[in-house]
Design an enzyme around this catalytic site. Sequence first.
Site, mmCIF file in Angstrom:
data_model
loop_
_atom_site.group_PDB
_atom_site.id
_atom_site.type_symbol
_atom_site.label_atom_id
_atom_site.label_comp_id
_atom_site.label_asym_id
_atom_site.label_seq_id
_atom_site.Cartn_x
_atom_site.Cartn_y
_atom_site.Cartn_z
ATOM 1 N N GLU A 190 3.597 100.058 129.506
ATOM 2 C CA GLU A 190 4.779 99.628 128.744
ATOM 3 C C GLU A 190 5.517 98.476 129.420
ATOM 4 O OE1 GLU A 190 4.533 102.247 130.634
ATOM 5 O OE2 GLU A 190 6.430 102.653 131.672
ATOM 6 N N CYS B 186 1.977 107.202 135.237
ATOM 7 C CA CYS B 186 2.641 107.232 136.546
ATOM 8 C C CYS B 186 2.816 108.676 137.034
ATOM 9 C CB CYS B 186 3.955 106.462 136.485
ATOM 10 S SG CYS B 186 4.641 106.106 138.117
ATOM 11 N N HIS C 189 2.046 100.995 134.731
ATOM 12 C CA HIS C 189 2.904 101.140 133.549
ATOM 13 C C HIS C 189 2.478 100.200 132.423
ATOM 14 C CE1 HIS C 189 5.915 103.808 135.293
ATOM 15 N NE2 HIS C 189 5.586 103.218 136.433
#
Lengths: 252, 208
Positions: free
Chosen positions: B187, B82, B185
């Site tokens: 995660e 990001c 993202h």
Amino acid sequence: MITKRIIPCLDVNKGRVVKGVGFINLRDAGDPVELAAYYDGEGADEIVFLDITASHERRKTVIELASKAAEKVFIPYTIGGGINRVDDIREILKKGADKVSVNTSAVENPNLVEESANLFGSQCVVVAIDAKKVSDSKWEVYIHGGRTPTGNDAVKWAKQVENLGAGEILLTSMDKDGTKDGYDLELTHAITSAVNIPVIASGGAGKLEHLRDAIKLAGADAVLVASIFHYGEFTVRQAKEYLKKEGINIRI
Amino acid sequence: MYEKYIAIIDYNAGNIKSVSNALLKIGALVKVTNSPKVIRNASAIILPGVGAFGNAINNLEILNLSGVIKREIKRKPFLGICLGLQLLFEYSNEKESSEGLCILKGYVDKIPEGVKIPHIGWNQVNIIKNDSRLFDDIENNANFYFVHSYHVNCEDKSIISSVTDYGVNLTSSIEKDNIFAIQFHPEKSSSKGITMLENFWNYVKEEG
């Protein structure tokens, strides 16, 4: 293009899921984090945790929940329930939550929405609105878990929170909640056509057709689902496959 | 023999916890750190980040991390996530224009008008660099989770490894030698995101 989202909602009391889930074989189906991780594996797009602990402990329990969820949940998750201070919002986000949902505190102190949006970004501020029909095409905002009418018009309040910087609206129809009759399409449509931020429809899901209608007919960007998943009537995967077949852009 | 580990750079720019948890889940060894020495001794670097570009650069400067990142990125696997992608470029037009780390040529600009900003949610990633290690075992057009208002304009288009259609075309990842950086993202992208982090960790074990 961006997909429509299916969001299981977990009510949490003192760290335990309310209305425990019996149908799945989890080590501890009363553990909100285990259950959320299960829904992640099933294809849920996000998770909403609503902490309903009715005591001064709640501040601690929401922060603990945010932290524990970050260890096992690898999709975005929102935490809501009595959060009324910017410092608590900061702490919850820092622990790994993606969004914080505010309801009563936003009505009592609209500045909280504005300040958090400025500090942390609109994308992490969800305003939850509980609305009840008062007359034709008129809905009133209720707070304190639906116990207190505010006199505010739901459509006007939705526009106001958008202007304050809310990134999303979690809209619950009090008339439909628990009925399994379907989402309040008229209310949902009134709100989705009044604002430019995403709206999550909530309250009333009983069949997969209801999810489709909230998205296709009422313009919802996401649907919140509780009992039909928790009681095993449908799986998240079944819901997603159904919506995909209905021509809705869905992540499978 | 010392053990290989990934240094996750902690510079007060959000989402560090989720990134380190996702890596721990796949058995990667990580150190969350703002120490230049720990970064120098690492086998690989992850630069995460959410928030404002200018603040992030200031934080890196205050913590004396810009220099070490610029040096270490030349010799070890690097993954930017990001803001960690955007910071690699020359400058950003976010608020007052701020200078970036100038590791890659190009700049960061607001997502063009006409679409909802921020771009939040699950969107498809169209892989254009087919041999990208990061996308091993990930099918084309899989959905990943995005949250951003700014995007990168890469000067060298040949380093773009995937793009995303959000009504406007966005660069969703770049890859240049040992440098990988992604706009979305991993995660927060469920099993596909975890696979991507595993691909990076496997690369670190071989190369780092």
